[in-house]
Design a protein around this motif. Structure first.
Motif, PDB file in Angstrom:
ATOM      1  N   VAL A 195       0.767  -0.858   0.541  1.00  6.06           N
ATOM      2  CA  VAL A 195       0.165  -0.068  -0.118  1.00  6.06           C
ATOM      3  C   VAL A 195       0.943   1.472  -0.185  1.00  6.06           C
ATOM      4  O   VAL A 195       0.643   2.180  -0.469  1.00  6.06           O
ATOM      5  CB  VAL A 195      -0.918   0.225   1.123  1.00  6.06           C
ATOM      6  CG1 VAL A 195      -1.804   1.954   1.278  1.00  6.06           C
ATOM      7  CG2 VAL A 195      -1.643  -0.397   1.339  1.00  6.06           C
ATOM      8  N   ALA A 196       2.083   1.079   1.233  1.00  7.21           N
ATOM      9  CA  ALA A 196       2.492   2.507   0.927  1.00  7.21           C
ATOM     10  C   ALA A 196       3.381   3.423  -0.314  1.00  7.21           C
ATOM     11  O   ALA A 196       2.982   4.615  -0.136  1.00  7.21           O
ATOM     12  CB  ALA A 196       4.021   2.217   1.787  1.00  7.21           C
ATOM     13  N   PRO A 197       3.546   2.321  -1.721  1.00  4.83           N
ATOM     14  CA  PRO A 197       3.883   3.038  -2.905  1.00  4.83           C
ATOM     15  C   PRO A 197       2.698   4.028  -3.252  1.00  4.83           C
ATOM     16  O   PRO A 197       2.695   4.844  -4.004  1.00  4.83           O
ATOM     17  CB  PRO A 197       4.975   2.703  -3.257  1.00  4.83           C
ATOM     18  CG  PRO A 197       4.628   1.126  -2.851  1.00  4.83           C
ATOM     19  CD  PRO A 197       3.970   1.537  -1.710  1.00  4.83           C
ATOM     20  N   THR A 198       2.012   3.637  -3.133  1.00  2.00           N
ATOM     21  CA  THR A 198       0.610   3.970  -3.702  1.00  2.00           C
ATOM     22  C   THR A 198       0.090   5.314  -2.937  1.00  2.00           C
ATOM     23  O   THR A 198      -1.639   5.797  -3.612  1.00  2.00           O
ATOM     24  CB  THR A 198      -1.301   2.964  -3.680  1.00  2.00           C
ATOM     25  OG1 THR A 198      -1.436   2.645  -1.983  1.00  2.00           O
ATOM     26  CG2 THR A 198      -0.380   1.650  -4.507  1.00  2.00           C
ATOM     27  N   LEU A 199       0.691   5.463  -2.258  1.00  2.00           N
ATOM     28  CA  LEU A 199      -0.226   6.504  -0.503  1.00  2.00           C
ATOM     29  C   LEU A 199       1.120   8.033  -1.319  1.00  2.00           C
ATOM     30  O   LEU A 199       0.243   8.940  -1.420  1.00  2.00           O
ATOM     31  CB  LEU A 199       0.084   6.554   0.579  1.00  2.00           C
ATOM     32  CG  LEU A 199      -1.729   5.341   1.237  1.00  2.00           C
ATOM     33  CD1 LEU A 199      -1.091   5.505   3.204  1.00  2.00           C
ATOM     34  CD2 LEU A 199      -2.208   5.717   0.555  1.00  2.00           C
ATOM     35  N   LEU A 200       1.814   7.317  -2.286  1.00  2.00           N
ATOM     36  CA  LEU A 200       2.473   9.460  -2.250  1.00  2.00           C
ATOM     37  C   LEU A 200       1.392   9.720  -3.638  1.00  2.00           C
ATOM     38  O   LEU A 200       0.892   9.326  -5.089  1.00  2.00           O
ATOM     39  CB  LEU A 200       4.021   8.242  -3.215  1.00  2.00           C
ATOM     40  CG  LEU A 200       4.896   7.594  -1.996  1.00  2.00           C
ATOM     41  CD1 LEU A 200       6.072   7.424  -3.129  1.00  2.00           C
ATOM     42  CD2 LEU A 200       5.314   8.718  -1.590  1.00  2.00           C
ATOM     43  N   GLY A 201       1.640  10.828  -3.874  1.00  2.00           N
ATOM     44  CA  GLY A 201       0.948  11.435  -4.250  1.00  2.00           C
ATOM     45  C   GLY A 201      -0.611  11.799  -3.983  1.00  2.00           C
ATOM     46  O   GLY A 201      -1.607  12.506  -4.485  1.00  2.00           O
TER      47      GLY A 201
END
Length: 264
Positions: A23-29
């Motif tokens: 999930v973590a990288p999908t929360l960037l932006g």
DNA sequence: AGGAGGATGTGCT
DNA sequence: GCACATCCTCCTA
């Protein structure tokens, strides 16, 4: 009420049901929109870290608050995804995580840094620098800019604007969410808790994501060798890297780079 | 009951 | 680069 940005949609609980590392990288932006005490702030998330814990099918994470199992402090991390785990760091800072992973499995993504895209005044008040920052009337979606009043203080430059939510303590302070009253607030429904509401918005497309070891976590060679930290490369609001206690030595023994690498 | 140690930020040297 | 603020949690006795 302003909208958080073009092409964004409210996060659903299912968007956060996977384990934190996924999930973590999908929360960037993504945007975290908070309304606390009537003041709205929208933060564009530029840096995050994944934290797992101890649970069924989980990767054990000795750097997590959940490493010892479920306690009163970290109970929110075991709960339904999409709530926010707000904890007190060093007795001073309220830091914000997005709870993810299936209910019953500890997991969260620490929001380490962001860009204030709306509500600069409110964020500046919370950061204690209100005399310096003023917002001009910003068009919908237009990022805050350095104002004439800031230009009178050239020694400050854009640093105060950049630093409003640069680092997890500053991010938490800018958001207005505080420990303990806002721990567990639901960012999916936006339901009010202790005078606050929070919403998570997803959907910004990013060309590149950078990864590396987590910041300030005491030496755990096995986990720090894996990229648990994610950020938007080149974004000025991303916080500086530093090793945790004993982590530099552990990483050196494994020949682990500290700054991380840029992925496609 | 006591104490060590933080998923940190700030200010001074 | 280093000390310190400030308080909560969990470990040990």
């Amino acid at each position: 009420m302003s909208t958080p940005g073009e092409g964004l949609r409210r996060a659903r609980r299912a968007d956060l049901a996977a384990l934190p590392l996924e999930v973590a990288p999908t929360l960037l932006g993504a945007r975290l929109r908070t309304v606390v005490g009537g003041a709205e702030v929208i933060l564009r998330i530029t840096e995050v870290e994944a934290y797992h814990g101890k649970g069924v099918g989980d990767r054990h994470d000795p750097g997590s608050h959940a490493r010892m199992g479920r306690t009163a402090r970290n109970a929110t991390m075991w709960g339904e995804p999409g709530h926010l785990y707000v904890y007190l760091s060093h007795g001073i800072h309220s830091c914000v995580n997005v709870v993810c992973g299936p209910e019953g499995v500890a997991g969260g993504v620490l929001l380490r840094a962001g860009e204030v895209v709306s509500g600069v005044d409110a964020a500046a008040v919370r950061r204690g620098i209100v005399p310096v920052l003023r917002t001009n009337s910003l068009a919908e979606g237009e990022p805050p800019r350095i104002t004439p009043r800031m230009a009178i203080h050239p020694e400050i430059g854009g640093k105060q604007l950049r630093d409003l939510a640069r680092g997890p303590g500053r991010f938490g302070q800018a958001s207005g969410l505080r420990h303990p009253q806002h721990d567990g607030i639901d960012a999916i429904t936006g339901a009010e808790l202790a005078g606050a509401r929070a919403e998570l918005w997803l959907g910004e497309r990013l060309a590149d994501i950078a990864t590396g070891p987590r910041v300030g976590v005491a030496g755990h060679a096995g986990t720090d060798a894996f990229p648990w930290r994610f950020w938007i490369p080149g974004d000025p609001t991303v916080s500086p890297f530093r090793w945790g206690r004993g982590a530099a030595e552990a990483a050196a023994a494994l020949d682990t780079p500290g700054i991380g690498s840029v992925l496609e």
